[in-house]
Write a protein that holds these residues in place. Structure first.
Motif, PDB file in Angstrom:
ATOM      1  N   ILE A  35      -3.743 -31.521  16.723  1.00 21.96           N
ATOM      2  CA  ILE A  35      -4.574 -31.119  15.730  1.00 21.96           C
ATOM      3  C   ILE A  35      -4.820 -32.598  14.911  1.00 21.96           C
ATOM      4  CG2 ILE A  35      -5.110 -29.964  13.142  1.00 21.96           C
ATOM      5  CD1 ILE A  35      -5.070 -28.313  15.963  1.00 21.96           C
ATOM      6  N   LEU A  36      -3.771 -33.345  14.405  1.00 21.71           N
ATOM      7  CA  LEU A  36      -3.916 -34.569  13.877  1.00 21.71           C
ATOM      8  C   LEU A  36      -2.519 -35.548  14.871  1.00 21.71           C
ATOM      9  CD1 LEU A  36      -3.943 -34.284  10.240  1.00 21.71           C
ATOM     10  CD2 LEU A  36      -5.827 -35.116  11.651  1.00 21.71           C
ATOM     11  N   LEU A  39       1.362 -35.307  14.324  1.00 21.24           N
ATOM     12  CA  LEU A  39       1.822 -33.784  14.058  1.00 21.24           C
ATOM     13  C   LEU A  39       2.243 -33.237  15.434  1.00 21.24           C
ATOM     14  CD1 LEU A  39      -0.398 -32.507  11.244  1.00 21.24           C
ATOM     15  CD2 LEU A  39       1.746 -33.394  11.353  1.00 21.24           C
ATOM     16  N   PRO A  40       3.137 -32.144  15.252  1.00 21.05           N
ATOM     17  CA  PRO A  40       3.430 -31.236  16.355  1.00 21.05           C
ATOM     18  C   PRO A  40       2.207 -30.662  16.791  1.00 21.05           C
ATOM     19  CG  PRO A  40       4.984 -30.767  14.646  1.00 21.05           C
ATOM     20  CD  PRO A  40       3.953 -31.709  14.028  1.00 21.05           C
ATOM     21  N   SER A  41       1.855 -30.585  18.127  1.00 19.04           N
ATOM     22  CA  SER A  41       0.790 -29.925  18.723  1.00 19.04           C
ATOM     23  C   SER A  41       0.760 -28.236  18.613  1.00 19.04           C
ATOM     24  CB  SER A  41       0.593 -30.303  20.137  1.00 19.04           C
ATOM     25  OG  SER A  41       0.509 -31.522  20.214  1.00 19.04           O
ATOM     26  N   VAL A  42      -0.371 -27.637  18.488  1.00 14.24           N
ATOM     27  CA  VAL A  42      -0.389 -26.201  18.827  1.00 14.24           C
ATOM     28  C   VAL A  42      -0.845 -25.900  20.128  1.00 14.24           C
ATOM     29  CG1 VAL A  42      -1.201 -25.918  16.230  1.00 14.24           C
ATOM     30  CG2 VAL A  42      -2.816 -25.995  17.915  1.00 14.24           C
ATOM     31  N   THR A  67      -6.317 -17.836  12.814  1.00 15.24           N
ATOM     32  CA  THR A  67      -5.749 -19.375  12.987  1.00 15.24           C
ATOM     33  C   THR A  67      -6.176 -19.859  14.349  1.00 15.24           C
ATOM     34  OG1 THR A  67      -3.954 -18.670  11.579  1.00 15.24           O
ATOM     35  CG2 THR A  67      -3.786 -20.733  12.811  1.00 15.24           C
ATOM     36  N   LYS A  71      -8.063 -23.356  14.620  1.00 17.52           N
ATOM     37  CA  LYS A  71      -7.350 -24.633  15.121  1.00 17.52           C
ATOM     38  C   LYS A  71      -8.390 -25.217  15.900  1.00 17.52           C
ATOM     39  CE  LYS A  71      -5.157 -22.594  19.219  1.00 17.52           C
ATOM     40  NZ  LYS A  71      -3.895 -21.876  19.606  1.00 17.52           N
ATOM     41  N   ALA A  74     -10.572 -27.443  13.897  1.00 18.88           N
ATOM     42  CA  ALA A  74     -10.069 -28.708  13.380  1.00 18.88           C
ATOM     43  C   ALA A  74      -9.745 -29.678  14.460  1.00 18.88           C
ATOM     44  CB  ALA A  74      -8.408 -28.281  12.778  1.00 18.88           C
TER      45      ALA A  74
ATOM     46  N   GLY B  65      -0.242 -19.941   9.736  1.00 21.26           N
ATOM     47  CA  GLY B  65      -1.378 -19.066   9.825  1.00 21.26           C
ATOM     48  C   GLY B  65      -2.377 -19.579   8.540  1.00 21.26           C
ATOM     49  N   VAL B  66      -3.732 -19.580   8.728  1.00 20.73           N
ATOM     50  CA  VAL B  66      -4.662 -19.844   7.741  1.00 20.73           C
ATOM     51  C   VAL B  66      -5.515 -18.531   7.248  1.00 20.73           C
ATOM     52  CG1 VAL B  66      -4.756 -22.230   8.338  1.00 20.73           C
ATOM     53  CG2 VAL B  66      -6.571 -20.579   9.382  1.00 20.73           C
ATOM     54  N   THR B  67      -5.317 -17.391   7.773  1.00 22.52           N
ATOM     55  CA  THR B  67      -6.106 -16.131   7.492  1.00 22.52           C
ATOM     56  C   THR B  67      -6.104 -16.123   5.891  1.00 22.52           C
ATOM     57  OG1 THR B  67      -5.480 -15.428   9.727  1.00 22.52           O
ATOM     58  CG2 THR B  67      -6.327 -13.841   8.055  1.00 22.52           C
ATOM     59  N   GLN B 101       3.718 -27.767  10.587  1.00 22.62           N
ATOM     60  CA  GLN B 101       2.667 -28.734  10.055  1.00 22.62           C
ATOM     61  C   GLN B 101       1.263 -28.830  10.540  1.00 22.62           C
ATOM     62  OE1 GLN B 101       5.777 -29.134  11.382  1.00 22.62           O
ATOM     63  NE2 GLN B 101       6.806 -31.178  10.748  1.00 22.62           N
ATOM     64  N   SER B 102       0.936 -28.588  11.739  1.00 26.72           N
ATOM     65  CA  SER B 102      -0.323 -28.567  12.319  1.00 26.72           C
ATOM     66  C   SER B 102      -1.230 -27.461  11.460  1.00 26.72           C
ATOM     67  CB  SER B 102      -0.194 -28.298  13.674  1.00 26.72           C
ATOM     68  OG  SER B 102       0.342 -29.344  14.302  1.00 26.72           O
ATOM     69  N   HIS B 103      -0.389 -26.336  11.113  1.00 28.64           N
ATOM     70  CA  HIS B 103      -1.278 -25.298  10.445  1.00 28.64           C
ATOM     71  C   HIS B 103      -1.760 -25.892   9.153  1.00 28.64           C
ATOM     72  CE1 HIS B 103      -0.010 -21.616  13.219  1.00 28.64           C
ATOM     73  NE2 HIS B 103      -0.316 -22.463  13.754  1.00 28.64           N
ATOM     74  N   ALA B 105      -2.348 -28.843   8.505  1.00 31.43           N
ATOM     75  CA  ALA B 105      -3.519 -29.617   8.721  1.00 31.43           C
ATOM     76  C   ALA B 105      -4.822 -28.974   8.836  1.00 31.43           C
ATOM     77  CB  ALA B 105      -3.164 -30.498   9.940  1.00 31.43           C
ATOM     78  N   ILE B 106      -4.629 -27.860   9.532  1.00 32.28           N
ATOM     79  CA  ILE B 106      -5.548 -26.788   9.727  1.00 32.28           C
ATOM     80  C   ILE B 106      -6.235 -26.305   8.503  1.00 32.28           C
ATOM     81  CG2 ILE B 106      -6.662 -24.646  10.833  1.00 32.28           C
ATOM     82  CD1 ILE B 106      -4.512 -25.282  13.039  1.00 32.28           C
ATOM     83  N   PHE B 109      -8.348 -28.896   6.798  1.00 31.60           N
ATOM     84  CA  PHE B 109      -9.349 -29.189   7.400  1.00 31.60           C
ATOM     85  C   PHE B 109     -10.518 -27.979   6.989  1.00 31.60           C
ATOM     86  CE2 PHE B 109     -12.393 -27.941  10.505  1.00 31.60           C
ATOM     87  CZ  PHE B 109     -13.216 -29.134  10.876  1.00 31.60           C
TER      88      PHE B 109
END
Lengths: 148, 148
Positions: A35-36, A39-42, A67, A71, A74, B65-67, B101-103, B105-106, B109
């Protein structure tokens, strides 16, 4: 990946094998979407097939949530884009048994806002296990034969 | 609502009571947010306070999650909007212990894309339980005293 999710991937694996498509599954190091930087990936799809400059992914959802759609937005937004990912086609499968109709409406809303066409395309399926063979066939049909 | 989530709401309930703010919690009939007519509603915040023409909500996330961010966009988009919701201010709290952390960032975004200002405003906090009192205070400070 939960057992239940693994079962839902079987029809996709079967059709990939039938079509001689190499695929990646699970959360290993080889299946990461950034994602950035730093940062840890998804997870880059529950199942993923690379074909030419396209990447085809399947995401299985046993609960609700958007999500795994957001993702990709993003990750593919111009400012973040990884150069080696040129186009992603998502087959997003929700288990109908769990309901979450409002989440599917949020999914449709969100997808309508995603301004990364043609670098991203997504298909939403809310289905029962028995209908997965059809979804797997549609998934495989989107993968160009000549570009493997 | 999981027990753990209920514990994380306590500092917000405490500060609401101290400030004499009436609040709603949980998934009852009185705490519903409609995404589309004729669909089941989603929960309108883990905790919610109405003040004048503003609705202040707290969402607690123990996973990623971003829901719970995206749902407000879908609900407040002009075409879907319920007339009686004029402005929503979200305090979105993630348990730092779980990573994701990636969530986050999402989340950032997605929030940058949400074109519903000034009808929506959100604040992301990735914190430990011990830091909730500060977040609860910031939440309460955003609620105008005179409009209760």
């Amino acid at each position: 990946m939960a057992n239940h999710e693994a079962n839902w991937l079987l029809p996709f694996q079967k059709i990939c094998e039938k079509r001689n498509l190499e695929y990646t599954i699970g959360q290993g190091n080889q299946n990461q979407l950034a994602i950035l930087p730093n940062l840890p990936s998804v997870q880059f799809g529950d199942l993923r097939v690379r074909s030419g400059n396209e990447t085809h992914v399947v995401e299985i959802e046993n609960g609700g949530g958007v999500t795994n759609l957001a993702k990709y937005w993003a990750a593919l937004a111009p400012i973040n884009v990884c150069e080696h990912i040129e186009r992603v086609v998502l087959t997003h499968v929700y288990n109908r048994a769990y309901g979450y109709q409002s989440h599917h409406a949020i999914w449709n809303f969100l997808y309508s806002k995603m301004d990364v066409w043609p670098r991203f395309e997504a298909h939403l399926y809310v289905v029962a296990y028995e209908e997965l063979d059809i979804v797997a066939r549609l998934f495989a049909e989107r993968i160009p034969i000549n570009q493997q």
